[in-house]
Design an enzyme around this catalytic site. Structure first.
Site, PDB file in Angstrom:
ATOM      1  N   SER A 113      58.713 -17.816  60.604  1.00 42.87           N
ATOM      2  CA  SER A 113      57.294 -18.107  60.804  1.00 42.87           C
ATOM      3  C   SER A 113      57.018 -19.591  60.617  1.00 42.87           C
ATOM      4  O   SER A 113      57.240 -20.144  59.531  1.00 42.87           O
ATOM      5  CB  SER A 113      56.449 -17.307  59.810  1.00 42.87           C
ATOM      6  OG  SER A 113      55.099 -17.719  59.876  1.00 42.87           O
TER       7      SER A 113
ATOM      8  N   HIS B  45      57.944 -17.134  65.182  1.00 47.15           N
ATOM      9  CA  HIS B  45      56.699 -16.413  64.929  1.00 47.15           C
ATOM     10  C   HIS B  45      55.573 -17.422  64.726  1.00 47.15           C
ATOM     11  O   HIS B  45      55.659 -18.289  63.848  1.00 47.15           O
ATOM     12  CB  HIS B  45      56.867 -15.539  63.686  1.00 47.15           C
ATOM     13  CG  HIS B  45      55.732 -14.600  63.443  1.00 47.15           C
ATOM     14  ND1 HIS B  45      55.606 -13.394  64.111  1.00 47.15           N
ATOM     15  CD2 HIS B  45      54.668 -14.684  62.610  1.00 47.15           C
ATOM     16  CE1 HIS B  45      54.524 -12.768  63.679  1.00 47.15           C
ATOM     17  NE2 HIS B  45      53.923 -13.530  62.784  1.00 47.15           N
TER      18      HIS B  45
ATOM     19  N   ASP C 182      51.649 -17.846  63.878  1.00 44.10           N
ATOM     20  CA  ASP C 182      50.443 -17.213  63.358  1.00 44.10           C
ATOM     21  C   ASP C 182      49.198 -17.956  63.844  1.00 44.10           C
ATOM     22  O   ASP C 182      49.034 -19.142  63.580  1.00 44.10           O
ATOM     23  CB  ASP C 182      50.460 -17.210  61.831  1.00 44.10           C
ATOM     24  CG  ASP C 182      51.451 -16.199  61.270  1.00 44.10           C
ATOM     25  OD1 ASP C 182      51.392 -15.036  61.691  1.00 44.10           O
ATOM     26  OD2 ASP C 182      52.284 -16.575  60.430  1.00 44.10           O
TER      27      ASP C 182
ATOM     28  N   MET D 296      45.189 -17.999  63.527  1.00 43.51           N
ATOM     29  CA  MET D 296      44.084 -17.522  62.698  1.00 43.51           C
ATOM     30  C   MET D 296      42.810 -18.278  63.061  1.00 43.51           C
ATOM     31  O   MET D 296      42.851 -19.478  63.324  1.00 43.51           O
ATOM     32  CB  MET D 296      44.406 -17.735  61.215  1.00 43.51           C
ATOM     33  CG  MET D 296      45.744 -17.176  60.772  1.00 43.51           C
ATOM     34  SD  MET D 296      45.997 -17.394  58.989  1.00 43.51           S
ATOM     35  CE  MET D 296      47.776 -17.135  58.880  1.00 43.51           C
TER      36      MET D 296
ATOM     37  N   HIS E 208      51.252 -14.036  66.820  1.00 48.58           N
ATOM     38  CA  HIS E 208      50.520 -13.025  66.056  1.00 48.58           C
ATOM     39  C   HIS E 208      49.076 -13.489  65.951  1.00 48.58           C
ATOM     40  O   HIS E 208      48.769 -14.434  65.229  1.00 48.58           O
ATOM     41  CB  HIS E 208      51.168 -12.879  64.674  1.00 48.58           C
ATOM     42  CG  HIS E 208      50.455 -11.940  63.770  1.00 48.58           C
ATOM     43  ND1 HIS E 208      50.718 -11.886  62.414  1.00 48.58           N
ATOM     44  CD2 HIS E 208      49.484 -11.017  63.992  1.00 48.58           C
ATOM     45  CE1 HIS E 208      49.946 -10.968  61.854  1.00 48.58           C
ATOM     46  NE2 HIS E 208      49.181 -10.431  62.781  1.00 48.58           N
TER      47      HIS E 208
ATOM     48  N   MET F 297      45.660 -13.260  64.620  1.00 52.34           N
ATOM     49  CA  MET F 297      44.774 -12.761  63.569  1.00 52.34           C
ATOM     50  C   MET F 297      43.385 -13.318  63.850  1.00 52.34           C
ATOM     51  O   MET F 297      42.875 -14.202  63.161  1.00 52.34           O
ATOM     52  CB  MET F 297      45.299 -13.185  62.191  1.00 52.34           C
ATOM     53  CG  MET F 297      46.560 -12.450  61.796  1.00 52.34           C
ATOM     54  SD  MET F 297      47.333 -13.111  60.294  1.00 52.34           S
ATOM     55  CE  MET F 297      48.445 -14.303  61.034  1.00 52.34           C
TER      56      MET F 297
ATOM     57  N   MET G 293      51.961  -4.971  58.633  1.00 49.26           N
ATOM     58  CA  MET G 293      51.731  -6.066  57.698  1.00 49.26           C
ATOM     59  C   MET G 293      52.098  -5.615  56.284  1.00 49.26           C
ATOM     60  O   MET G 293      51.607  -4.592  55.800  1.00 49.26           O
ATOM     61  CB  MET G 293      50.269  -6.514  57.733  1.00 49.26           C
ATOM     62  CG  MET G 293      49.838  -7.207  59.014  1.00 49.26           C
ATOM     63  SD  MET G 293      50.744  -8.741  59.343  1.00 49.26           S
ATOM     64  CE  MET G 293      50.338  -9.725  57.891  1.00 49.26           C
TER      65      MET G 293
ATOM     66  N   GLY H  76      46.450 -13.485  56.540  1.00 53.03           N
ATOM     67  CA  GLY H  76      45.595 -14.648  56.339  1.00 53.03           C
ATOM     68  C   GLY H  76      46.257 -15.827  55.669  1.00 53.03           C
ATOM     69  O   GLY H  76      45.876 -16.973  55.909  1.00 53.03           O
TER      70      GLY H  76
ATOM     71  N   GLY I  72      50.218 -17.478  54.064  1.00 47.46           N
ATOM     72  CA  GLY I  72      51.644 -17.361  53.833  1.00 47.46           C
ATOM     73  C   GLY I  72      51.953 -17.378  52.354  1.00 47.46           C
ATOM     74  O   GLY I  72      51.106 -17.717  51.523  1.00 47.46           O
ATOM     75  N   GLY I  73      53.177 -16.989  52.013  1.00 54.28           N
ATOM     76  CA  GLY I  73      53.633 -17.091  50.634  1.00 54.28           C
ATOM     77  C   GLY I  73      53.181 -15.986  49.706  1.00 54.28           C
ATOM     78  O   GLY I  73      53.353 -16.090  48.486  1.00 54.28           O
TER      79      GLY I  73
ATOM     80  N   ASP J 151      55.975  -8.187  58.406  1.00 54.01           N
ATOM     81  CA  ASP J 151      55.548  -9.574  58.203  1.00 54.01           C
ATOM     82  C   ASP J 151      54.810  -9.653  56.876  1.00 54.01           C
ATOM     83  O   ASP J 151      53.798  -8.969  56.680  1.00 54.01           O
ATOM     84  CB  ASP J 151      54.630  -9.993  59.352  1.00 54.01           C
ATOM     85  CG  ASP J 151      54.130 -11.435  59.229  1.00 54.01           C
ATOM     86  OD1 ASP J 151      54.576 -12.142  58.310  1.00 54.01           O
ATOM     87  OD2 ASP J 151      53.298 -11.836  60.065  1.00 54.01           O
TER      88      ASP J 151
ATOM     89  N   GLY K  40      56.003 -11.582  52.874  1.00 57.62           N
ATOM     90  CA  GLY K  40      56.855 -11.472  51.708  1.00 57.62           C
ATOM     91  C   GLY K  40      58.283 -11.066  52.006  1.00 57.62           C
ATOM     92  O   GLY K  40      59.005 -10.616  51.105  1.00 57.62           O
TER      93      GLY K  40
ATOM     94  N   GLY L 121      58.835 -16.496  56.476  1.00 61.07           N
ATOM     95  CA  GLY L 121      58.294 -17.854  56.460  1.00 61.07           C
ATOM     96  C   GLY L 121      58.947 -18.721  55.420  1.00 61.07           C
ATOM     97  O   GLY L 121      59.909 -19.444  55.697  1.00 61.07           O
TER      98      GLY L 121
END
Length: 228
Positions: A8, A31, A33, A35, A64, A66, A135, A140, A142-143, A173, A175, A195
């Site tokens: 990611s 990937h 993201d 948003m 992806h 969102m 998910m 919303g 990362g991490g 997707d 963790g 990620g």
């Protein structure tokens, strides 16, 4: 099922995206993201960045979305160069029509489910999709820490795929790391978005290879993958 590792770029250095794309040599997809600060409380990349990234790398892009109103905006990401476009079930007004439009434009159609969204209510839609994204964190940011309570949902999704004899990828997707990838693979996932586990490593390409090896080992032991 072939294991696929999708780093990611949310965890990459946005000022060096072309270089960061090259740093994960061996990855199956990148990937991306997207948003909009409405569907999720964060704002990231849009179609122009996707278009620029598609020109800078030979690795296909897995976008992806969102975002609100994916029915309106998703086709533009195919036109920008995405090879796979994921929209959220919770945001789409007409998911079947949207999946068919994405496919018609030449990309793989994928649908994502938030942690609280049951997969069972979308069972009849699965043949319209190329991939379902489960998910494993709230979308919303990362991490975030992996939600173990999503493992039964991954298993149920894999059972539905088998029940209908579908060629449907099951993506996870959130963790995903060396500590969690085997559990996801054993439960039924075959596409893994990672990620910080990749871009936070000293050698991102080596991290991709390591995650792939762990997932493949878990698949070899899993009853669903072996047909046992």
């Amino acid at each position: 099922m072939a294991v696929q590792i999708n780093p990611s770029i949310l965890s990459a250095d946005f000022a060096r995206l072309a270089e960061e794309a090259e740093a994960v040599e061996g990855a199956d997809w990148l990937h991306v993201d997207v948003m909009d600060n409405h569907f999720v409380p964060n704002l990231t990349l849009g179609a122009p960045i996707v278009e620029a990234l598609a020109k800078a790398t030979d690795t296909p892009l897995d976008c992806h979305l969102m975002i609100e109103e994916p029915d309106r905006w998703a086709p533009a990401y195919v036109e920008a160069g995405a090879g796979s476009v994921t929209f959220h079930a919770e945001a789409a007004a007409a998911p079947v029509r949207l999946a068919r439009e994405i496919r018609a434009k030449g990309a793989r159609a994928s649908m994502a489910l938030k942690p609280a969204t049951p997969v069972e209510q979308y069972e009849d839609l699965l043949p319209e999709l190329d991939m379902l994204l489960i998910m494993t964190v709230e979308p919303g940011f990362g991490g975030q820490a992996f939600l173990d309570i999503m493992l039964p949902k991954i298993r149920r999704t894999r059972q539905l795929v088998a029940k209908h004899g579908l060629d449907l990828w099951v993506q996870v997707d959130g963790g995903v790391s060396a500590e969690t990838v085997e559990r996801c693979a054993e439960a039924g996932a075959d596409v893994f978005v990672a990620g910080s586990a990749v871009y936070g490593a000293k050698d991102p390409a080596a991290a991709v290879r390591a995650l792939r090896g762990q997932a493949e080992t878990a698949h070899a032991k899993a009853g669903w993958a072996s047909g046992a």
